[in-house]
Design a protein around this motif. Structure first.
Motif, mmCIF file in Angstrom:
data_model
loop_
_atom_site.group_PDB
_atom_site.id
_atom_site.type_symbol
_atom_site.label_atom_id
_atom_site.label_comp_id
_atom_site.label_asym_id
_atom_site.label_seq_id
_atom_site.Cartn_x
_atom_site.Cartn_y
_atom_site.Cartn_z
ATOM 1 N N HIS A 111 0.765 -1.308 -0.033
ATOM 2 C CA HIS A 111 0.099 -0.137 -0.095
ATOM 3 C C HIS A 111 1.019 1.266 -0.025
ATOM 4 C CE1 HIS A 111 -3.445 2.342 0.864
ATOM 5 N NE2 HIS A 111 -2.742 2.900 1.998
ATOM 6 N N HIS A 115 1.375 4.718 -2.579
ATOM 7 C CA HIS A 115 1.310 6.269 -2.151
ATOM 8 C C HIS A 115 2.754 6.772 -2.592
ATOM 9 C CE1 HIS A 115 -2.108 6.671 0.222
ATOM 10 N NE2 HIS A 115 -2.094 5.804 0.961
ATOM 11 N N SER A 139 0.321 8.839 6.405
ATOM 12 C CA SER A 139 -0.773 8.397 6.082
ATOM 13 C C SER A 139 -1.656 7.968 7.475
ATOM 14 C CB SER A 139 -0.822 7.113 5.574
ATOM 15 O OG SER A 139 -0.492 6.020 6.225
ATOM 16 N N GLY A 140 -2.690 7.282 7.950
ATOM 17 C CA GLY A 140 -3.238 6.948 8.975
ATOM 18 C C GLY A 140 -2.409 6.169 9.704
ATOM 19 N N GLY A 141 -1.705 5.136 9.117
ATOM 20 C CA GLY A 141 -0.974 4.050 9.763
ATOM 21 C C GLY A 141 0.527 4.296 9.792
ATOM 22 N N GLY A 166 -0.977 10.863 10.792
ATOM 23 C CA GLY A 166 -2.540 10.890 10.481
ATOM 24 C C GLY A 166 -3.239 10.491 11.684
ATOM 25 N N PHE A 169 -3.434 13.133 14.021
ATOM 26 C CA PHE A 169 -4.630 14.169 13.855
ATOM 27 C C PHE A 169 -6.024 13.463 14.215
ATOM 28 C CE2 PHE A 169 -1.918 16.630 10.820
ATOM 29 C CZ PHE A 169 -2.400 17.820 10.774
ATOM 30 N N ASP A 170 -6.014 12.278 13.964
ATOM 31 C CA ASP A 170 -7.283 11.723 14.215
ATOM 32 C C ASP A 170 -7.991 11.762 15.528
ATOM 33 O OD1 ASP A 170 -7.669 11.422 11.437
ATOM 34 O OD2 ASP A 170 -7.062 9.399 11.430
ATOM 35 N N GLY A 183 -8.978 14.155 10.862
ATOM 36 C CA GLY A 183 -7.876 14.719 10.254
ATOM 37 C C GLY A 183 -8.212 15.935 9.425
ATOM 38 N N PRO A 184 -9.033 15.691 8.367
ATOM 39 C CA PRO A 184 -9.320 17.063 7.499
ATOM 40 C C PRO A 184 -10.402 17.891 8.314
ATOM 41 C CG PRO A 184 -10.175 14.882 6.497
ATOM 42 C CD PRO A 184 -9.536 14.711 7.807
ATOM 43 N N GLY A 272 -2.340 10.335 2.978
ATOM 44 C CA GLY A 272 -3.461 11.193 3.344
ATOM 45 C C GLY A 272 -3.232 12.516 3.868
ATOM 46 N N VAL A 273 -2.219 12.423 4.858
ATOM 47 C CA VAL A 273 -1.898 13.863 5.107
ATOM 48 C C VAL A 273 -1.241 14.907 4.393
ATOM 49 C CG1 VAL A 273 -0.783 15.013 7.311
ATOM 50 C CG2 VAL A 273 -1.671 12.602 7.855
ATOM 51 N N ASN A 276 -2.912 18.048 3.353
ATOM 52 C CA ASN A 276 -3.051 19.091 4.213
ATOM 53 C C ASN A 276 -2.458 20.355 3.797
ATOM 54 O OD1 ASN A 276 -1.946 20.762 6.754
ATOM 55 N ND2 ASN A 276 -3.557 19.653 7.740
ATOM 56 N N THR A 303 -5.336 10.631 -0.878
ATOM 57 C CA THR A 303 -5.698 9.401 0.031
ATOM 58 C C THR A 303 -5.900 8.086 -0.650
ATOM 59 O OG1 THR A 303 -7.817 10.738 -0.588
ATOM 60 C CG2 THR A 303 -7.134 11.069 1.538
ATOM 61 N N ASP A 304 -6.457 7.244 -0.049
ATOM 62 C CA ASP A 304 -6.493 5.900 -0.649
ATOM 63 C C ASP A 304 -7.274 5.762 -2.063
ATOM 64 O OD1 ASP A 304 -4.909 5.051 1.481
ATOM 65 O OD2 ASP A 304 -6.482 4.008 2.482
HETATM 66 O O1 KG4 Z 1 -3.484 7.267 3.089
HETATM 67 P P1 KG4 Z 1 -4.632 7.535 3.966
HETATM 68 O O2 KG4 Z 1 -6.118 7.732 3.141
HETATM 69 O O3 KG4 Z 1 -4.865 6.092 4.366
HETATM 70 C C1 KG4 Z 1 -3.908 5.281 4.960
HETATM 71 O O4 KG4 Z 1 -3.305 4.710 4.418
HETATM 72 O O5 KG4 Z 1 -4.103 5.493 6.415
HETATM 73 O O6 KG4 Z 1 -4.509 8.547 5.102
HETATM 74 C C2 KG4 Z 1 -5.543 8.980 5.973
HETATM 75 C C3 KG4 Z 1 -5.155 9.599 7.172
HETATM 76 C C4 KG4 Z 1 -6.006 9.868 8.193
HETATM 77 O O7 KG4 Z 1 -5.358 9.761 9.404
HETATM 78 C C5 KG4 Z 1 -6.969 11.337 8.033
HETATM 79 O O8 KG4 Z 1 -7.110 11.933 8.918
HETATM 80 C C6 KG4 Z 1 -5.650 11.983 7.120
HETATM 81 O O9 KG4 Z 1 -4.859 10.912 6.416
HETATM 82 N N1 KG4 Z 1 -5.893 13.115 6.546
HETATM 83 C C7 KG4 Z 1 -5.462 14.328 6.861
HETATM 84 C C8 KG4 Z 1 -6.116 15.318 5.888
HETATM 85 N N2 KG4 Z 1 -6.711 14.410 5.089
HETATM 86 C C9 KG4 Z 1 -6.638 13.398 5.487
HETATM 87 N N3 KG4 Z 1 -4.925 14.992 8.004
HETATM 88 C C10 KG4 Z 1 -4.649 16.348 7.905
HETATM 89 N N4 KG4 Z 1 -5.013 17.230 7.189
HETATM 90 C C11 KG4 Z 1 -6.005 16.790 6.093
HETATM 91 N N5 KG4 Z 1 -6.219 17.536 5.259
#
Ligand code: KG4
Ligand code: ZN
Length: 343
Positions: A111, A115, A139-141, A166, A169-170, A183-184, A272-273, A276, A303-304
């Motif tokens: 994954h 990215h 990312s989130g993880g 991420g 943020f969450d 996060g967003p 995902g981040v 930002n 994002t994914d």
């Molecule tokens: O890459 P992704 O879509 O999924 C994973 O592989 O985890 O990342 C998701 C992460 C989440 O923690 C989400 O809160 C964060 O990306 N995220 C953001 C923003 N958009 C998504 N964090 C901060 N600012 C943003 N605009």
């Protein structure tokens, strides 16, 4: 070669068709955000059930939109890890069965490699990029700083020792009473706040090495909130902005340290981040004063999504790599264990 890409590692079902000559034909996705919002976070069992329901209709929608027939597909790429085991299993089983039925190759994709390579989906960025470059994957993880010497040649310079960016943020968004996905939403709230109002740490920034640690930051926010339980909305926005500034300063600072230590001028940021806006703006400024440049994937691929998996899969399938019939998903999978891609 026409490759069907399938992403089901978490709460998004992403499907794409990538043609090695014509580029990305199109991609579609379904997000489970609304389903998980009622629980305040991702429920693993629910993700897999939803992927099962959405996969086939999404593939059909994509075939109709691109005017492609099943018989034209030459290979299938799917996310094999890291991610939620049940969710990964749905995509992997579907992809492997599809490929078996059609007697075409299938390949499991990491994954985070998806990215990492997502900026190459934009032809303009792809022309700008040259090896070696540094990649900041957020990312989130995962939070990873990687030296990329070639396709599939990844050296991990640093990573999160606890919460990923991420995830921080969450979790902080939750502390601030914001709904999932936090996060967003936190980023939107931060736009109205003063990032200098609260003094928060920039974790690990003054330590040697390129690792990250964001869990202390979340705890610092929790402690500030405990001191003022009846927090006013402006103070809340200021806290969101102060938190975001601390994460952004840390990510930008560590990325610059990695670029300087390796004498590399290009930084790719993905995950995902990377959507930002504060992070994008500050990185662009910092890289410009360093005499380097920062390259992002198009916003829709931050994002994914299935497109990044189809693209990485096309590269690996063209290089002759493929899975055998006995596929395996890997909920944990270090990025530097991947094979190099040489076509
Ligand atoms: O890459 P992704 O879509 O999924 C994973 O592989 O985890 O990342 C998701 C992460 C989440 O923690 C989400 O809160 C964060 O990306 N995220 C953001 C923003 N958009 C998504 N964090 C901060 N600012 C943003 N605009
Ligand atoms: Zn992701």
């Amino acid at each position: 070669m026409l490759v069907l890409g399938i992403e089901t590692s978490c709460d998004e079902t992403g499907i794409a068709l990538y043609d090695s000559v014509r580029g990305l034909l199109d991609h579609v996705y379904h997000t489970q955000v609304e389903t998980h919002a009622q629980y305040g976070g991702v429920v693993p069992e629910v993700t897999s059930r939803d992927h099962i329901q959405k996969l086939l209709p999404l593939v059909q929608t994509l075939l109709t939109r691109t005017e492609c027939a099943v018989s034209q597909i030459d290979g299938v790429a799917y996310t094999a890890g890291p991610g939620l085991a049940g969710a990964l299993m749905v995509g992997a089983a579907f992809a492997r069965s599809f490929a078996f039925a059609r007697d075409i190759p299938a390949i499991g994709i990491h994954h985070m490699e998806g990215h990492l390579l997502s900026p190459f989906l934009d032809r303009h960025s792809a022309h700008q990029l040259c090896f070696p470059f540094i990649a900041l994957l957020v990312s989130g993880g995962h939070t990873l700083l990687i030296k990329v010497s070639g396709l599939g040649r990844y050296e991990i310079l640093g990573q999160s020792v606890d919460d990923a960016a991420g995830e921080a943020f969450d979790k902080t968004a939750r502390l601030l009473g914001l709904d999932y996905p936090g996060g967003p939403r936190l980023a939107v709230l931060a736009e109205q706040g003063d990032p200098r109002r609260f003094t928060l740490p920039r974790p690990m920034l003054n330590r040697p090495g390129f690792d990250f640690s964001f869990s202390g930051l979340k705890t610092a926010v929790a402690q500030l909130l405990q001191k003022q339980p009846e927090i006013l909305s402006q103070a809340k926005a200021d806290l969101a902005a102060s938190f975001q500034a601390a994460v952004v300063d840390t990510l930008v600072g560590k990325s610059l340290q990695a670029l300087k230590a390796t004498s590399i001028k290009q930084l790719v940021i993905a995950g995902g981040v990377s959507a930002n806006q504060a992070l994008r703006t500050q990185l662009t400024t910092a890289l410009a004063s360093y005499g380097g440049e920062v390259i992002y994937p198009p916003l829709e691929f931050c994002t994914d999504n299935g497109a990044m998996i189809a693209y990485a899969g096309a590269l690996r399938l063209l290089a002759g790599q493929k899975d055998d019939l006995q596929f395996a998903i890997k909920a944990r999978w270090p990025l530097d264990e991947l094979a190099a891609i040489s076509s």
